[in-house]
Structures are given as structure tokens and as C-alpha cells.
Design a protein around this motif. Structure first.
Motif, short mmCIF file in Angstrom:
data_model
loop_
_atom_site.label_atom_id
_atom_site.label_comp_id
_atom_site.label_asym_id
_atom_site.label_seq_id
_atom_site.Cartn_x
_atom_site.Cartn_y
_atom_site.Cartn_z
N ALA A 80 -18.81 -21.63 58.25
CA ALA A 80 -17.93 -20.98 59.31
C ALA A 80 -18.16 -21.46 60.63
N ASP A 81 -19.31 -22.35 60.73
CA ASP A 81 -19.66 -22.88 62.12
C ASP A 81 -19.34 -24.24 62.18
N ARG A 82 -18.92 -24.86 61.12
CA ARG A 82 -18.34 -26.29 60.88
C ARG A 82 -17.37 -26.51 62.01
N VAL A 83 -17.32 -27.53 62.54
CA VAL A 83 -16.13 -28.13 63.46
C VAL A 83 -15.27 -29.02 62.60
N PRO A 84 -14.14 -28.46 62.37
CA PRO A 84 -13.10 -29.54 61.49
C PRO A 84 -13.09 -30.89 61.91
N GLU B 297 -11.94 -32.83 49.15
CA GLU B 297 -10.50 -32.64 49.26
C GLU B 297 -10.24 -31.68 50.30
N ALA B 298 -11.04 -30.50 50.53
CA ALA B 298 -10.92 -29.47 51.54
C ALA B 298 -11.26 -30.38 53.06
N LEU B 299 -12.14 -31.29 53.12
CA LEU B 299 -12.04 -31.77 54.17
C LEU B 299 -10.88 -32.60 54.66
N GLN B 300 -10.55 -33.37 53.71
CA GLN B 300 -9.11 -34.14 54.12
C GLN B 300 -7.85 -33.34 54.33
N ARG B 301 -7.90 -32.12 53.76
CA ARG B 301 -6.72 -31.07 53.68
C ARG B 301 -6.71 -30.76 55.15
N ALA B 302 -7.98 -30.22 55.85
CA ALA B 302 -8.21 -30.00 57.25
C ALA B 302 -7.89 -30.90 58.20
N ALA B 303 -8.34 -32.35 57.82
CA ALA B 303 -7.78 -33.46 58.70
C ALA B 303 -6.29 -33.48 58.94
N ARG B 304 -5.83 -33.52 57.81
CA ARG B 304 -4.28 -33.62 57.78
C ARG B 304 -3.42 -32.55 58.45
N GLY B 305 -4.20 -31.34 58.65
CA GLY B 305 -3.61 -30.27 59.39
C GLY B 305 -3.86 -30.53 60.81
N THR B 306 -4.85 -31.38 61.23
CA THR B 306 -4.95 -31.68 62.70
C THR B 306 -3.76 -32.78 63.09
N GLY B 307 -2.88 -33.11 62.24
CA GLY B 307 -1.68 -34.11 62.80
C GLY B 307 -1.96 -35.26 62.79
N GLY B 308 -2.09 -35.98 64.18
CA GLY B 308 -2.35 -37.58 63.83
C GLY B 308 -0.85 -37.95 64.08
N SER B 309 -0.53 -38.81 64.97
CA SER B 309 0.59 -39.57 65.01
C SER B 309 1.07 -40.40 63.92
N SER B 310 2.45 -40.35 63.59
CA SER B 310 2.64 -41.30 62.60
C SER B 310 3.68 -42.35 62.90
N ALA B 311 3.57 -42.62 64.35
CA ALA B 311 4.08 -43.69 65.03
C ALA B 311 3.57 -44.94 64.59
N LEU B 312 4.16 -46.09 64.67
CA LEU B 312 3.87 -47.40 64.42
C LEU B 312 3.72 -48.21 65.76
N VAL B 313 2.58 -49.04 65.53
CA VAL B 313 2.10 -50.10 66.77
C VAL B 313 3.36 -50.85 66.98
N ALA B 314 3.69 -51.10 68.15
CA ALA B 314 5.10 -52.14 68.40
C ALA B 314 4.70 -53.53 67.72
N ASP B 315 3.49 -54.04 68.15
CA ASP B 315 3.36 -55.47 67.87
C ASP B 315 2.63 -55.58 66.53
N VAL B 316 2.37 -54.53 65.71
CA VAL B 316 1.48 -54.44 64.41
C VAL B 316 2.33 -54.65 63.08
N PRO B 317 2.31 -55.69 62.34
CA PRO B 317 3.15 -55.51 61.47
C PRO B 317 2.57 -54.84 60.26
N VAL B 318 3.45 -54.32 59.41
CA VAL B 318 3.07 -53.35 58.32
C VAL B 318 3.83 -53.82 56.97
N LEU B 319 2.81 -54.01 55.89
CA LEU B 319 3.33 -54.19 54.47
C LEU B 319 3.25 -52.86 53.60
N ILE B 320 4.36 -52.61 53.12
CA ILE B 320 4.26 -51.26 52.34
C ILE B 320 4.34 -51.96 50.76
#
Length: 227
Positions: free
Chosen positions: A67-71, A148-171
């Protein structure tokens, strides 16, 4: 294969493993999974003269009341990745991950893009994904329900889904993946066709980094040799 180690900066317990020598490649484990399922993939890539680091989510603290833990935020998990790189003396690397791990990798690139040569996404999560994926068919030895609960809480904090302009991405994406479906990666490529490349692994589901090691490893090695 290399054994899992634990890095504990400021009381955080971050599991990781490293093998090989050469340019750095980081693989961050997916939601609800430990780093062992990435063993074979990491070994295969390391054999091609790369230094491969597998990183999992930090262990939830047992020293304080829930109950006192910072997400933990997704930015916190991104910081963990950078701290492991510092610990290993790696100034920069290709930083990637599987599913949720890829989402963390994108936040690493946004917040620490001077450390990131490129982003490697093994499946692309949908924007705003909060629910944990259904991993009922994943072998128990690869599961890590403790985070799993820690990760679910971290997802809920958002975080930008943008891509850095000069960084290549391989999917790299499994053609039959119901958790991070190919449409997600295709949409990301359409948003930045100048720097996003996509490789599809035919007949592969969500666990393709473990079930289709050859095809996944070849795609990484081929792209990084070209890059």
C-alpha cells in the motif's frame, strides 16, 4: 549459454545475462516472462560477433508494504536498462525487446537516445496496452508471474510511443502472433517509412524469439551487418 546475474543498484534487483564480444545488442524480456526463453536467440546472435545482453524486469520490493509502495513507471524500467549498460561499461548498443520489452526499449531510445544505435522490436505492442497478455500456453519455465503486476502498473503510467527521428528501427514479427499482431508493426512502419524496416516470420506466434530462433537471429544479424 550464460547464467542469469542480478544487478542491485539502490536496492533494485535487475536480472541480466551477457555473452559474446563485439557491438552491443540488448534484448528485454516480454511481459510475464523471464530472460531464459531468450537464451538460444542471444547465443545465436552472440556467435556472429555481437555482445548480447538479456535484461528482465526488476524484482518487486519485499521490504515495504504494497500500500505504501511507489509504482514503478516504464521510465523507471528504461532507466534500469541504462544502469545495466553502465554496469557493463557499454556506452551504446542496439536496444530492443519482445512485446512489452520492446515498449521499454522505445522509452530508452526517447530518454537516452545518445546510448541507442537503433531499436529492435520483436513484435509491437498496441498503444495504450494495459492488460497482461494471455500466456497460458507458454511453458512454465519461461514464466515470471512475480513481475506481472509491476509491469501492468508500469504500462499504466504511459510513456511516449513516439520514435526518435534519427534512430533506425527493425521490427520482427510473427505472422500468426495474436498478442502483438503484425498489423501493429505494419502501422508503425507506415508512420515512419524512412527509418522503420519490417521482417515477418511466417508460421510464427507470439513466442517466435524462442520457437523460431533461426529466422529471428538471421533477421537481426542480416540487418545489423547491413546497418
Amino acid at each position: 549459454m550464460t547464467d542469469t546475474q542480478t544487478f542491485e543498484p539502490e536496492g533494485r534487483a535487475i536480472p541480466f545475462a551477457v555473452e559474446g564480444a563485439g557491438p552491443g545488442v540488448v534484448l528485454i524480456a516480454g511481459a510475464g516472462l523471464n530472460i531464459s526463453y531468450l537464451n538460444a536467440l542471444a547465443h545465436s546472435v552472440a556467435m556472429e560477433d555481437f555482445r548480447v545482453v538479456r535484461i528482465g524486469s526488476r524484482r518487486p520490493s519485499k521490504d515495504e508494504d504494497a500500500a505504501d509502495r511507489v509504482p514503478v513507471t516504464i521510465e523507471d524500467l528504461a532507466r534500469d536498462v541504462v544502469d545495466v549498460l553502465d554496469h557493463l561499461g557499454m556506452d551504446h548498443a542496439w536496444v530492443g525487446g519482445h512485446g512489452f520489452g520492446g515498449s521499454v526499449a522505445r522509452v530508452v531510445a526517447l530518454g537516452h537516445h545518445d546510448r541507442v544505435n537503433g531499436v529492435l522490436l520483436l513484435g509491437v505492442e498496441s498503444d495504450g496496452t494495459v492488460d497482461a497478455p494471455d500466456l497460458a500456453e507458454v511453458p512454465e519455465r519461461f514464466r515470471d508471474s512475480e513481475v506481472e503486476a509491476l509491469q501492468r502498473a508500469a504500462r499504466g503510467t504511459g510513456g511516449s510511443s513516439a520514435l526518435v527521428a534519427d534512430v533506425p528501427v527493425l521490427i520482427i514479427q510473427g505472422a500468426e502472433d495474436p498478442i502483438t499482431p503484425p498489423a501493429n508493426g505494419d502501422a508503425l512502419k507506415q508512420s515512419a517509412p524512412d527509418r522503420v524496416s519490417v521482417v515477418r516470420v511466417e508460421g510464427a506466434g507470439h513466442m517466435f524469439p524462442a520457437t523460431h530462433v533461426g529466422a529471428t537471429s538471421w533477421a537481426i544479424e542480416d540487418y545489423l551487418d547491413w546497418d
